[in-house]
Design a protein around this motif. Structure first.
Motif, PDB file in Angstrom:
ATOM      1  N   LEU A   1       0.819  -1.211   0.000  1.00  0.00           N
ATOM      2  CA  LEU A   1       0.000   0.000   0.000  1.00  0.00           C
ATOM      3  C   LEU A   1       0.852   1.260   0.000  1.00  0.00           C
ATOM      4  CD1 LEU A   1      -2.732  -1.318   2.427  1.00  0.00           C
ATOM      5  CD2 LEU A   1      -3.056  -0.728   0.017  1.00  0.00           C
ATOM      6  N   SER A   2       1.995   1.202   0.658  1.00  0.00           N
ATOM      7  CA  SER A   2       2.913   2.343   0.613  1.00  0.00           C
ATOM      8  C   SER A   2       3.391   2.598  -0.812  1.00  0.00           C
ATOM      9  CB  SER A   2       4.117   2.078   1.528  1.00  0.00           C
ATOM     10  OG  SER A   2       5.068   3.113   1.410  1.00  0.00           O
ATOM     11  N   HIS A   3       3.710   1.520  -1.519  1.00  0.00           N
ATOM     12  CA  HIS A   3       4.164   1.631  -2.904  1.00  0.00           C
ATOM     13  C   HIS A   3       3.062   2.212  -3.796  1.00  0.00           C
ATOM     14  CE1 HIS A   3       5.494  -0.495  -6.830  1.00  0.00           C
ATOM     15  NE2 HIS A   3       6.115   0.648  -6.715  1.00  0.00           N
ATOM     16  N   TYR A   4       1.841   1.744  -3.597  1.00  0.00           N
ATOM     17  CA  TYR A   4       0.710   2.240  -4.384  1.00  0.00           C
ATOM     18  C   TYR A   4       0.509   3.745  -4.165  1.00  0.00           C
ATOM     19  CZ  TYR A   4      -4.177   3.482  -5.164  1.00  0.00           C
ATOM     20  OH  TYR A   4      -5.313   4.138  -5.540  1.00  0.00           O
ATOM     21  N   TYR A   5       0.430   4.170  -2.921  1.00  0.00           N
ATOM     22  CA  TYR A   5       0.172   5.589  -2.640  1.00  0.00           C
ATOM     23  C   TYR A   5       1.347   6.471  -3.049  1.00  0.00           C
ATOM     24  CZ  TYR A   5      -4.244   4.662  -0.331  1.00  0.00           C
ATOM     25  OH  TYR A   5      -5.548   4.305  -0.084  1.00  0.00           O
ATOM     26  N   LEU A   6       2.554   5.920  -3.024  1.00  0.00           N
ATOM     27  CA  LEU A   6       3.711   6.681  -3.508  1.00  0.00           C
ATOM     28  C   LEU A   6       3.558   6.989  -4.993  1.00  0.00           C
ATOM     29  CD1 LEU A   6       6.589   7.837  -3.082  1.00  0.00           C
ATOM     30  CD2 LEU A   6       7.459   5.541  -3.590  1.00  0.00           C
ATOM     31  N   ARG A   7       3.136   5.994  -5.757  1.00  0.00           N
ATOM     32  CA  ARG A   7       3.029   6.176  -7.207  1.00  0.00           C
ATOM     33  C   ARG A   7       1.906   7.145  -7.594  1.00  0.00           C
ATOM     34  NH1 ARG A   7       7.354   5.115  -7.514  1.00  0.00           N
ATOM     35  NH2 ARG A   7       8.438   3.396  -8.537  1.00  0.00           N
ATOM     36  N   ILE A   8       0.852   7.222  -6.782  1.00  0.00           N
ATOM     37  CA  ILE A   8      -0.213   8.178  -7.111  1.00  0.00           C
ATOM     38  C   ILE A   8       0.031   9.529  -6.419  1.00  0.00           C
ATOM     39  CG2 ILE A   8      -1.886   6.341  -7.537  1.00  0.00           C
ATOM     40  CD1 ILE A   8      -3.233   7.140  -4.854  1.00  0.00           C
ATOM     41  N   GLU A   9       1.224   9.636  -5.817  1.00  0.00           N
ATOM     42  CA  GLU A   9       1.715  10.886  -5.216  1.00  0.00           C
ATOM     43  C   GLU A   9       0.891  11.352  -4.017  1.00  0.00           C
ATOM     44  OE1 GLU A   9       2.331  13.820  -8.237  1.00  0.00           O
ATOM     45  OE2 GLU A   9       3.744  12.559  -9.357  1.00  0.00           O
ATOM     46  N   ASN A  10       0.317  10.403  -3.300  1.00  0.00           N
ATOM     47  CA  ASN A  10      -0.306  10.708  -2.015  1.00  0.00           C
ATOM     48  C   ASN A  10       0.745  10.401  -0.950  1.00  0.00           C
ATOM     49  OD1 ASN A  10      -1.781  10.819   0.377  1.00  0.00           O
ATOM     50  ND2 ASN A  10      -3.634   9.990  -0.557  1.00  0.00           N
ATOM     51  N   TYR A  11       1.684  11.343  -0.772  1.00  0.00           N
ATOM     52  CA  TYR A  11       2.873  11.079   0.025  1.00  0.00           C
ATOM     53  C   TYR A  11       2.573  10.901   1.510  1.00  0.00           C
ATOM     54  CZ  TYR A  11       5.138  12.500  -4.280  1.00  0.00           C
ATOM     55  OH  TYR A  11       5.525  12.585  -5.593  1.00  0.00           O
ATOM     56  N   SER A  12       1.600  11.627   2.033  1.00  0.00           N
ATOM     57  CA  SER A  12       1.298  11.498   3.463  1.00  0.00           C
ATOM     58  C   SER A  12       0.750  10.102   3.777  1.00  0.00           C
ATOM     59  CB  SER A  12       0.311  12.577   3.908  1.00  0.00           C
ATOM     60  OG  SER A  12      -0.896  12.482   3.175  1.00  0.00           O
ATOM     61  N   LYS A  13      -0.132   9.595   2.915  1.00  0.00           N
ATOM     62  CA  LYS A  13      -0.691   8.266   3.145  1.00  0.00           C
ATOM     63  C   LYS A  13       0.370   7.193   2.916  1.00  0.00           C
ATOM     64  CE  LYS A  13      -5.296   6.410   2.955  1.00  0.00           C
ATOM     65  NZ  LYS A  13      -6.665   6.660   2.512  1.00  0.00           N
ATOM     66  N   SER A  14       1.186   7.397   1.902  1.00  0.00           N
ATOM     67  CA  SER A  14       2.274   6.457   1.631  1.00  0.00           C
ATOM     68  C   SER A  14       3.227   6.385   2.822  1.00  0.00           C
ATOM     69  CB  SER A  14       3.034   6.877   0.370  1.00  0.00           C
ATOM     70  OG  SER A  14       4.108   6.003   0.124  1.00  0.00           O
ATOM     71  N   LEU A  15       3.543   7.540   3.387  1.00  0.00           N
ATOM     72  CA  LEU A  15       4.461   7.596   4.523  1.00  0.00           C
ATOM     73  C   LEU A  15       3.876   6.862   5.732  1.00  0.00           C
ATOM     74  CD1 LEU A  15       7.083   8.598   5.772  1.00  0.00           C
ATOM     75  CD2 LEU A  15       5.942  10.763   6.297  1.00  0.00           C
ATOM     76  N   SER A  16       2.573   7.008   5.955  1.00  0.00           N
ATOM     77  CA  SER A  16       1.964   6.352   7.116  1.00  0.00           C
ATOM     78  C   SER A  16       2.053   4.836   6.989  1.00  0.00           C
ATOM     79  CB  SER A  16       0.506   6.794   7.277  1.00  0.00           C
ATOM     80  OG  SER A  16      -0.303   6.300   6.225  1.00  0.00           O
ATOM     81  N   TYR A  17       1.814   4.303   5.784  1.00  0.00           N
ATOM     82  CA  TYR A  17       1.951   2.862   5.575  1.00  0.00           C
ATOM     83  C   TYR A  17       3.414   2.423   5.662  1.00  0.00           C
ATOM     84  CZ  TYR A  17      -2.939   2.138   4.189  1.00  0.00           C
ATOM     85  OH  TYR A  17      -4.312   2.027   4.182  1.00  0.00           O
ATOM     86  N   CYS A  18       4.292   3.278   5.167  1.00  0.00           N
ATOM     87  CA  CYS A  18       5.720   2.977   5.195  1.00  0.00           C
ATOM     88  C   CYS A  18       6.215   2.855   6.638  1.00  0.00           C
ATOM     89  CB  CYS A  18       6.473   4.087   4.462  1.00  0.00           C
ATOM     90  SG  CYS A  18       8.129   3.620   3.939  1.00  0.00           S
ATOM     91  N   LEU A  19       5.809   3.781   7.491  1.00  0.00           N
ATOM     92  CA  LEU A  19       6.214   3.759   8.892  1.00  0.00           C
ATOM     93  C   LEU A  19       5.626   2.547   9.613  1.00  0.00           C
ATOM     94  CD1 LEU A  19       5.860   7.563   9.673  1.00  0.00           C
ATOM     95  CD2 LEU A  19       7.985   6.241   9.719  1.00  0.00           C
ATOM     96  N   ALA A  20       4.379   2.222   9.300  1.00  0.00           N
ATOM     97  CA  ALA A  20       3.760   1.031   9.897  1.00  0.00           C
ATOM     98  C   ALA A  20       4.517  -0.227   9.486  1.00  0.00           C
ATOM     99  CB  ALA A  20       2.304   0.927   9.464  1.00  0.00           C
TER     100      ALA A  20
END
Length: 241
Positions: free
Chosen positions: A144-163
């Motif tokens: 999910l972090s990878h998905y949100y990174l690609r659609i440039e939703n960086y805040s959501k991507s970061l939250s999944y990345c940290l989790a």
């Protein structure tokens, strides 16, 4: 992974332990030399097939699919994923199930099939939360972090990345630590927080003192990014270092 220790073991014996040593050597080299990593994985697959070790075969085939994905051969990688998916279920091969689902989501993401990528990632997360399986939670958050990174939703991507990082550290999955910290720093920088990104990279440098280097590819990228970040806050002295 201590490569010298792994190599010191007898990798000529034809048993399950040797298959796992060769698979560990693949992991130890994946970010250093894909040619050498592929060599160890091919040996693992050949031996697993020879002794009829299904888990070893599936692990090695997943590794082949992952290497194809990294090199941009998305369709070929997906074909391999779908073949493995026919055999694997989350009860008998839980970790391979997580690996395959994550790779499938990542391929969809890279091909721009975002609906399928999100659906696959969320399905894996649902399974992970239902079973409370740490490895599946780690992989679902990565997808999910990878998905949100690609659609440039960086805040959501970061939250999944940290989790996901929480489970990486908990499970001591050292092969993922360096790339994950680099991702966190990059996304933090995208969110206009260069100082936060530099703090993430400070953690990266601290980790480098404790476990082996991730290899020149990631390392050179990290130090280049750090230089750019210091330039962005006009700290030219540290940028030169």
């Amino acid at each position: 992974f201590n490569t010298e220790l792994l190599l010191s073991r007898n990798t000529q014996l034809e048993n399950k332990e040797t298959v796992h040593i060769l698979l560990d050597l693949f992991v130890a080299h994946i970010y250093k030399s894909d040619i050498l990593a592929s060599k160890y994985n091919d040996r693992a697959l050949e031996l697993a097939q020879k002794i009829g070790y299904e888990r070893g075969i599936l692990n090695a085939k997943y590794n082949q699919a992952y290497l194809l994905f990294v090199k941009g051969h998305f369709d070929t990688s997906m074909n391999m994923v779908l073949e493995i998916e026919k055999i694997v279920d989350y009860q008998s091969y839980t970790e391979i199930y997580g690996d395959i689902a994550t790779l499938k989501s990542d391929i969809y993401t890279e091909k721009g099939e975002y609906d399928k990528a999100l659906e696959t990632g969320l399905k894996l997360l649902e399974r992970a939360e239902k079973t409370k399986h740490d490895y599946l939670l780690m992989k679902a958050n990565a997808a999910l972090s990878h998905y949100y990174l690609r659609i440039e939703n960086y805040s959501k991507s970061l939250s999944y990345c940290l989790a996901g990082l929480h489970y990486i550290l908990k499970l001591k999955q050292t092969q993922y630590i360096y790339p994950k910290i680099d991702e966190i720093a990059r996304m933090t920088a995208k969110l206009k927080d260069p100082l936060g990104a530099l703090k993430a990279y400070a953690f990266y440098i601290d980790i480098e003192k404790k476990i082996p280097s991730p290899g020149s590819y990631i390392q050179s990228s990290v130090y280049m990014n750090m230089g750019d970040l210091y330039m962005s806050i006009n700290d030219f002295e540290k940028a030169r270092q």
